[in-house]
Design a protein around this motif. Structure first.
Motif, PDB file in Angstrom:
ATOM      1  N   ILE A  11       3.212 -15.875   3.707  1.00 28.83           N
ATOM      2  CA  ILE A  11       4.253 -15.448   4.647  1.00 28.83           C
ATOM      3  C   ILE A  11       5.202 -14.449   3.993  1.00 28.83           C
ATOM      4  O   ILE A  11       5.552 -13.421   4.573  1.00 28.83           O
ATOM      5  CB  ILE A  11       5.029 -16.679   5.169  1.00 28.83           C
ATOM      6  N   GLU A  12       5.563 -14.740   2.763  1.00 31.69           N
ATOM      7  CA  GLU A  12       6.483 -13.872   2.024  1.00 31.69           C
ATOM      8  C   GLU A  12       5.836 -12.501   1.763  1.00 31.69           C
ATOM      9  O   GLU A  12       6.465 -11.457   1.973  1.00 31.69           O
ATOM     10  CB  GLU A  12       6.808 -14.576   0.697  1.00 31.69           C
ATOM     11  N   THR A  13       4.577 -12.519   1.337  1.00 30.91           N
ATOM     12  CA  THR A  13       3.876 -11.271   1.028  1.00 30.91           C
ATOM     13  C   THR A  13       3.713 -10.412   2.268  1.00 30.91           C
ATOM     14  O   THR A  13       3.934  -9.199   2.240  1.00 30.91           O
ATOM     15  CB  THR A  13       2.479 -11.586   0.443  1.00 30.91           C
ATOM     16  N   LEU A  17       5.235  -6.651   2.839  1.00 31.65           N
ATOM     17  CA  LEU A  17       4.381  -5.520   3.199  1.00 31.65           C
ATOM     18  C   LEU A  17       4.881  -4.878   4.494  1.00 31.65           C
ATOM     19  O   LEU A  17       5.011  -3.665   4.595  1.00 31.65           O
ATOM     20  CB  LEU A  17       2.930  -5.974   3.368  1.00 31.65           C
ATOM     21  N   GLY A  18       5.174  -5.725   5.470  1.00 28.98           N
ATOM     22  CA  GLY A  18       5.699  -5.214   6.737  1.00 28.98           C
ATOM     23  C   GLY A  18       6.914  -4.341   6.517  1.00 28.98           C
ATOM     24  O   GLY A  18       6.964  -3.204   6.994  1.00 28.98           O
ATOM     25  N   SER A  19       7.871  -4.848   5.744  1.00 25.90           N
ATOM     26  CA  SER A  19       9.115  -4.093   5.612  1.00 25.90           C
ATOM     27  C   SER A  19       8.890  -2.763   4.883  1.00 25.90           C
ATOM     28  O   SER A  19       9.588  -1.794   5.139  1.00 25.90           O
ATOM     29  CB  SER A  19      10.195  -4.934   4.936  1.00 25.90           C
ATOM     30  N   GLU A  20       7.879  -2.709   4.016  1.00 19.59           N
ATOM     31  CA  GLU A  20       7.574  -1.441   3.348  1.00 19.59           C
ATOM     32  C   GLU A  20       6.921  -0.434   4.299  1.00 19.59           C
ATOM     33  O   GLU A  20       6.878   0.756   4.017  1.00 19.59           O
ATOM     34  CB  GLU A  20       6.638  -1.686   2.156  1.00 19.59           C
ATOM     35  N   TRP A  21       6.409  -0.949   5.405  1.00 18.94           N
ATOM     36  CA  TRP A  21       5.737  -0.057   6.360  1.00 18.94           C
ATOM     37  C   TRP A  21       6.493   0.042   7.676  1.00 18.94           C
ATOM     38  O   TRP A  21       5.911   0.364   8.721  1.00 18.94           O
ATOM     39  CB  TRP A  21       4.309  -0.532   6.610  1.00 18.94           C
TER      40      TRP A  21
ATOM     41  N   GLU B  99      -0.152   7.231  -3.593  1.00 15.02           N
ATOM     42  CA  GLU B  99       1.025   6.499  -4.057  1.00 15.02           C
ATOM     43  C   GLU B  99       1.192   5.168  -3.335  1.00 15.02           C
ATOM     44  O   GLU B  99       1.487   4.151  -3.944  1.00 15.02           O
ATOM     45  CB  GLU B  99       2.286   7.350  -3.853  1.00 15.02           C
ATOM     46  N   ARG B 100       0.993   5.179  -2.019  1.00 17.11           N
ATOM     47  CA  ARG B 100       1.184   3.929  -1.282  1.00 17.11           C
ATOM     48  C   ARG B 100       0.105   2.931  -1.668  1.00 17.11           C
ATOM     49  O   ARG B 100       0.353   1.728  -1.715  1.00 17.11           O
ATOM     50  CB  ARG B 100       1.198   4.180   0.232  1.00 17.11           C
ATOM     51  N   ARG B 101      -1.069   3.406  -1.924  1.00 17.44           N
ATOM     52  CA  ARG B 101      -2.126   2.507  -2.388  1.00 17.44           C
ATOM     53  C   ARG B 101      -1.679   1.819  -3.662  1.00 17.44           C
ATOM     54  O   ARG B 101      -1.738   0.596  -3.779  1.00 17.44           O
ATOM     55  CB  ARG B 101      -3.404   3.320  -2.632  1.00 17.44           C
ATOM     56  N   PRO B 107      -0.627  -4.386  -5.138  1.00 19.21           N
ATOM     57  CA  PRO B 107       0.053  -5.679  -5.329  1.00 19.21           C
ATOM     58  C   PRO B 107      -0.346  -6.710  -4.275  1.00 19.21           C
ATOM     59  O   PRO B 107      -0.517  -7.896  -4.592  1.00 19.21           O
ATOM     60  CB  PRO B 107       1.529  -5.324  -5.183  1.00 19.21           C
ATOM     61  N   VAL B 108      -0.511  -6.282  -3.028  1.00 17.16           N
ATOM     62  CA  VAL B 108      -0.904  -7.220  -1.983  1.00 17.16           C
ATOM     63  C   VAL B 108      -2.306  -7.761  -2.266  1.00 17.16           C
ATOM     64  O   VAL B 108      -2.555  -8.960  -2.115  1.00 17.16           O
ATOM     65  CB  VAL B 108      -0.848  -6.553  -0.590  1.00 17.16           C
ATOM     66  N   LEU B 109      -3.191  -6.874  -2.691  1.00 15.60           N
ATOM     67  CA  LEU B 109      -4.548  -7.323  -3.008  1.00 15.60           C
ATOM     68  C   LEU B 109      -4.539  -8.382  -4.101  1.00 15.60           C
ATOM     69  O   LEU B 109      -5.297  -9.356  -4.031  1.00 15.60           O
ATOM     70  CB  LEU B 109      -5.402  -6.135  -3.463  1.00 15.60           C
TER      71      LEU B 109
END
Lengths: 168, 168
Positions: A11-13, A17-21, B99-101, B107-109
């Motif tokens: 949930i945190e991750t 990710l959402g907020s970065e996009w 850069e976004r990758r 990190p998400v991966l």
DNA sequence: TTAAACTTTCAAAACTTTTTGAAAGTTTAT
DNA sequence: ATAAACTTTCAAAAAGTTTTGAAAGTTTAA
């Protein structure tokens, strides 16, 4: 790592990710929570599990429905509303692509088309640079748009159909 | 529409699009301004043209260099630093994707890989749903990652090479 | 050296976005 | 009609992000 901790991490991750996009963090977190929930949740349960207010939960769930990622469900003999998230990753990606295309890409394309029409002195370096940048970006944006359009109605199309299966 | 108005519109549109996609609005605007500038600009000129402070201009230009979208240039016999933006749309898109990758997808991966390892009772609906969501998203994210990687070192590759020319 | 020309830093201020929660609204059962 | 169960709204507060600008730092030329 144990399941409860892993759920929180997910949930945190997802929220980060959402907020970065450009997606509201809470919205991404509520979506993540629903993705981890086999069936449905009530507003009350979302509030509790994420420690957010009633107003916030209500507003976020409504927005998730607006994005077509979550649906309201009713249970026979119950007054409460339940919320359910589709768990098919490909559907989620398609839905997000579809919405962002409509909400963000289309309006930009409209402006770029306007700007591409602007006329000026073809010996003016300023004008030449403007023209090049706008035209090139417009071309690329149009290509992205066309590609998305094709992808979104892809089930019919042998080429994209097979690309999808590769991705899923 | 006349050129000066069109430039402002372009800068404004670019800024708005940036902010919808998680890029600082000012950063997108400075980039847009440089895309419309045939040669280079100084910090001073950026400050003036966008009415922003010295600190903001400095910080934003530095970040744009960090993204590989803008380069510092020196002029013989001058103390001032000049800033220049590559105007090749495809390079810009590649650079942003790269850069976004690195900054966000990787990190998400890593987290998803961790989470995919979490073990549990295969009769527990909660665990089953967790497993499915994490595994599916991980699979899709990995595919996106691989595709980007291929695209980014694509010049060598006949297939992507020709796709690029289509897009440009 | 020194000083002028320029760049960088960062704490505080301004601005933007998100969240809260109590009140208002709605629906349903009796 | 009434009241209980629930949902929605929205103004104000909190949180988060960006911007400012003055002071500190750096580089260069003389």
């Amino acid at each position: 790592m144990e399941l409860p901790e892993a759920k929180l991490k997910f949930i945190e991750t997802w929220g980060k990710l959402g907020s970065e996009w450009g997606v509201n963090r809470t919205m991404a977190q509520v979506h993540a929570l629903l993705l981890l929930t086999p069936t449905e949740l009530t507003t009350e349960e979302v509030m509790e599990q994420l420690s957010i207010s009633r107003g916030n939960a209500n507003m976020t769930l409504r927005e998730l429905m607006g994005w077509g990622l979550v649906e309201k469900r009713h249970k026979a003999g119950e007054r409460k509303e339940y919320f359910y998230a589709d768990k098919n990753t490909w559907n989620i990606a398609r839905q997000v692509a579809k919405e962002r295309r409509k909400r963000e890409l289309e309006p930009v394309l409209k402006v770029l088309d306007e700007l591409a029409k602007v006329d000026g002195d073809s010996h003016d370096e300023d004008y030449k640079t403007f023209k090049k940048s706008v035209t090139d970006i417009n071309k690329m944006a149009k290509n992205v748009d066309k590609t998305l359009e094709t992808m979104l109605k892809a089930e019919e199309n042998w080429f994209w159909g097979s690309i999808f299966k590769m991705f899923q």
